[in-house]
Design an enzyme around this catalytic site. Structure first.
Site, PDB file in Angstrom:
ATOM      1  N   GLN A  68      37.936  40.336  33.232  1.00  0.00           N
ATOM      2  CA  GLN A  68      38.954  41.384  33.232  1.00  0.00           C
ATOM      3  C   GLN A  68      40.313  40.829  32.814  1.00  0.00           C
ATOM      4  O   GLN A  68      41.013  41.434  31.993  1.00  0.00           O
ATOM      5  CB  GLN A  68      39.059  42.018  34.625  1.00  0.00           C
ATOM      6  CG  GLN A  68      40.076  43.130  34.701  1.00  0.00           C
ATOM      7  CD  GLN A  68      39.659  44.351  33.897  1.00  0.00           C
ATOM      8  OE1 GLN A  68      38.580  44.879  34.110  1.00  0.00           O
ATOM      9  NE2 GLN A  68      40.503  44.808  32.981  1.00  0.00           N
ATOM     10  N   CYS A 121      42.985  47.181  36.457  1.00  0.00           N
ATOM     11  CA  CYS A 121      41.624  46.909  35.963  1.00  0.00           C
ATOM     12  C   CYS A 121      40.693  48.100  36.114  1.00  0.00           C
ATOM     13  O   CYS A 121      39.668  48.160  35.457  1.00  0.00           O
ATOM     14  CB  CYS A 121      41.047  45.673  36.642  1.00  0.00           C
ATOM     15  SG  CYS A 121      40.760  45.862  38.415  1.00  0.00           S
ATOM     16  N   ASP A 135      46.009  46.515  41.578  1.00  0.00           N
ATOM     17  CA  ASP A 135      44.572  46.778  41.741  1.00  0.00           C
ATOM     18  C   ASP A 135      44.415  47.502  43.077  1.00  0.00           C
ATOM     19  O   ASP A 135      45.391  47.629  43.843  1.00  0.00           O
ATOM     20  CB  ASP A 135      43.846  45.416  41.736  1.00  0.00           C
ATOM     21  CG  ASP A 135      42.326  45.518  41.751  1.00  0.00           C
ATOM     22  OD1 ASP A 135      41.796  46.631  41.584  1.00  0.00           O
ATOM     23  OD2 ASP A 135      41.672  44.478  41.946  1.00  0.00           O
ATOM     24  N   ARG A 155      37.491  45.148  27.315  1.00  0.00           N
ATOM     25  CA  ARG A 155      36.426  44.376  27.977  1.00  0.00           C
ATOM     26  C   ARG A 155      35.283  44.142  26.980  1.00  0.00           C
ATOM     27  O   ARG A 155      34.716  43.054  26.899  1.00  0.00           O
ATOM     28  CB  ARG A 155      35.882  45.146  29.198  1.00  0.00           C
ATOM     29  CG  ARG A 155      36.826  45.255  30.377  1.00  0.00           C
ATOM     30  CD  ARG A 155      37.007  43.936  31.090  1.00  0.00           C
ATOM     31  NE  ARG A 155      35.769  43.402  31.607  1.00  0.00           N
ATOM     32  CZ  ARG A 155      35.210  43.725  32.776  1.00  0.00           C
ATOM     33  NH1 ARG A 155      35.802  44.578  33.572  1.00  0.00           N
ATOM     34  NH2 ARG A 155      34.083  43.157  33.178  1.00  0.00           N
ATOM     35  N   HIS A 207      37.886  37.318  38.815  1.00  0.00           N
ATOM     36  CA  HIS A 207      37.366  38.320  37.859  1.00  0.00           C
ATOM     37  C   HIS A 207      37.873  37.934  36.457  1.00  0.00           C
ATOM     38  O   HIS A 207      38.692  38.620  35.853  1.00  0.00           O
ATOM     39  CB  HIS A 207      37.860  39.713  38.265  1.00  0.00           C
ATOM     40  CG  HIS A 207      37.127  40.847  37.618  1.00  0.00           C
ATOM     41  ND1 HIS A 207      36.023  40.678  36.802  1.00  0.00           N
ATOM     42  CD2 HIS A 207      37.350  42.196  37.665  1.00  0.00           C
ATOM     43  CE1 HIS A 207      35.600  41.859  36.388  1.00  0.00           C
ATOM     44  NE2 HIS A 207      36.384  42.798  36.894  1.00  0.00           N
ATOM     45  N   ARG A 244      27.540  39.683  38.925  1.00  0.00           N
ATOM     46  CA  ARG A 244      28.584  40.222  39.818  1.00  0.00           C
ATOM     47  C   ARG A 244      28.054  40.079  41.245  1.00  0.00           C
ATOM     48  O   ARG A 244      27.025  40.660  41.588  1.00  0.00           O
ATOM     49  CB  ARG A 244      28.880  41.687  39.497  1.00  0.00           C
ATOM     50  CG  ARG A 244      29.733  42.361  40.555  1.00  0.00           C
ATOM     51  CD  ARG A 244      30.273  43.695  40.132  1.00  0.00           C
ATOM     52  NE  ARG A 244      31.337  43.530  39.162  1.00  0.00           N
ATOM     53  CZ  ARG A 244      32.183  44.497  38.811  1.00  0.00           C
ATOM     54  NH1 ARG A 244      32.091  45.695  39.351  1.00  0.00           N
ATOM     55  NH2 ARG A 244      33.117  44.269  37.909  1.00  0.00           N
TER      56      ARG A 244
HETATM   57  N1  NVA Z   1      39.464  43.846  43.168  1.00  0.00           N
HETATM   58  C1  NVA Z   1      38.468  44.857  42.882  1.00  0.00           C
HETATM   59  C2  NVA Z   1      38.204  44.897  41.411  1.00  0.00           C
HETATM   60  C3  NVA Z   1      37.208  45.940  40.978  1.00  0.00           C
HETATM   61  C4  NVA Z   1      36.925  45.879  39.493  1.00  0.00           C
HETATM   62  C5  NVA Z   1      37.199  44.563  43.658  1.00  0.00           C
HETATM   63  O1  NVA Z   1      36.836  43.379  43.753  1.00  0.00           O
HETATM   64  O2  NVA Z   1      36.597  45.494  44.183  1.00  0.00           O
HETATM   65  N1   CP Z   2      37.271  46.664  36.104  1.00  0.00           N
HETATM   66  C1   CP Z   2      35.963  46.558  36.390  1.00  0.00           C
HETATM   67  O1   CP Z   2      35.400  45.469  36.492  1.00  0.00           O
HETATM   68  O2   CP Z   2      35.315  47.762  36.513  1.00  0.00           O
HETATM   69  P1   CP Z   2      33.856  48.011  37.076  1.00  0.00           P
HETATM   70  O3   CP Z   2      33.880  47.704  38.555  1.00  0.00           O
HETATM   71  O4   CP Z   2      33.593  49.468  36.803  1.00  0.00           O
HETATM   72  O5   CP Z   2      32.884  47.116  36.373  1.00  0.00           O
END
Ligand code: NVA
Ligand code: CP
Length: 310
Positions: free
Chosen positions: A139, A265, A225, A293, A136, A109
């Protein structure tokens, strides 16, 4: 160093797999889910190690990958920027060489997709995108599996995105193109989709609406989101103002199909991108999405390391 059983593949974006491969993975996710719920032990990844590298916060991604690897008989190691040499400037390419000689599969990540791509180009083992600024895919894979379980094939359906043109939105659009459904998008002026990132074939699955209410009309799935993704925190105040009419509320759900699902998500902000009545209401399947997930990522890791079963 691990010997690969199958040719090296990475999962960096949703478009890395074909519709046939997704058909296999969705089916396999259900098999693995049922097996686990039946206490039927399945350890194809015995002795294998997953490295999980986090440069941003996470609850679901960390937990689902760690639990999933354990359930498949393997082990997971959590690494973050703060307390590894990655946070002190070790080149991504060097880190990839080293980490991929000690582990069998890697989930990352991070911020830019380019960082993930540079890592993968120097990795001897499969690399999985656990979220970047751009995509992502794990997800959206879980979300599509959830739709599949509850409503059947997503092909030919309408998925409406209300909100930010973020990593989730672009991943949904890739999925629409590969799995052949329509993607309706609505976000405020000033926060449009970047059309230079969208291929001609993706455009055939995309309809952009100024009005979020019109975008929801006839939708089989409405999803959103956060308005401010990780890494964009300094824009939060401006975004709160700009997006206020893009909340998914009861009025927007009322023009979707009567059996439309709501997905998010998570983490969510009630009263911002979604009202409490919707996220805590009967059409919401956010907890199923979160659980799934675990199951889809088990199928993904098994596929990348062992290929197809059956
Ligand atoms: N769009 C959000 C998703 C978090 C799981 C982010 O990138 O912060
Ligand atoms: N939806 C998701 O990826 O959650 P986290 O940021 O908690 O991993």
């Amino acid at each position: 160093m691990t010997q690969l059983k199958v040719p090296l593949r990475h999962y960096l974006q949703f478009s890395d797999f074909s519709s046939e491969e997704y058909a296999y993975i969705l089916n396999r996710s259900k098999v693995l889910k049922d097996k686990f719920k039946d206490y039927d032990t399945w350890h194809p990844l015995h002795d294998r190690t997953l490295a999980m590298i986090f440069e941003k916060h996470s609850t679901r991604t960390r937990l689902s990958f760690e639990a999933g690897m354990f359930q498949l008989g393997g082990h997971a190691v959590y690494l973050n920027t703060r307390d590894t040499q990655l946070g002190r400037g070790e080149p991504v390419e060097d880190a990839a060489q080293v980490i991929s000689r000690m582990t069998d599969i890697i989930m990352i990540r991070t911020f830019g997709q380019d960082i993930l791509e540079r890592f993968a180009a120097n990795s001897r083992v499969p690399v999985i995108n656990g979220l970047t600024n751009e995509f992502h895919p794990c997800q959206v894979l879980a979300d599509i599996f959830t739709f599949h379980e509850l409503r059947g094939d997503i092909a030919g359906k309408i998925v409406t995105w209300v909100g930010d043109a973020n990593n989730m939105a672009y991943t949904w659009l890739q999925a629409a193109c590969i799995l052949n459904f329509q993607f309706h998008f609505s976000g405020p002026a000033g926060y449009p989709l970047d059309m230079t990132r969208i291929s001609a074939s993706e455009q055939q699955h995309l309809k952009v609406f100024d009005s979020p209410l019109e975008a929801c009309q006839g939708a089989h799935l409405v999803t959103t989101d956060v308005w401010t993704s990780m890494g964009y925190e300094e824009e939060n105040q401006a975004r709160l103002k700009a997006f206020s009419a893009w909340i998914v509320d009861g009025q927007k759900m009322s023009v979707a199909q009567a059996d439309a699902l709501f997905m998010h998500c998570l983490p969510a902000h009630r009263g911002e991108e979604v009202s409490s009545e919707v996220i805590d209401g009967p059409q919401s399947v956010v907890w199923e999405e979160a659980e799934n997930r675990l199951h889809v990522q088990k199928a993904l890791m098994e596929f990348l390391l062992c290929g197809k079963f059956n």
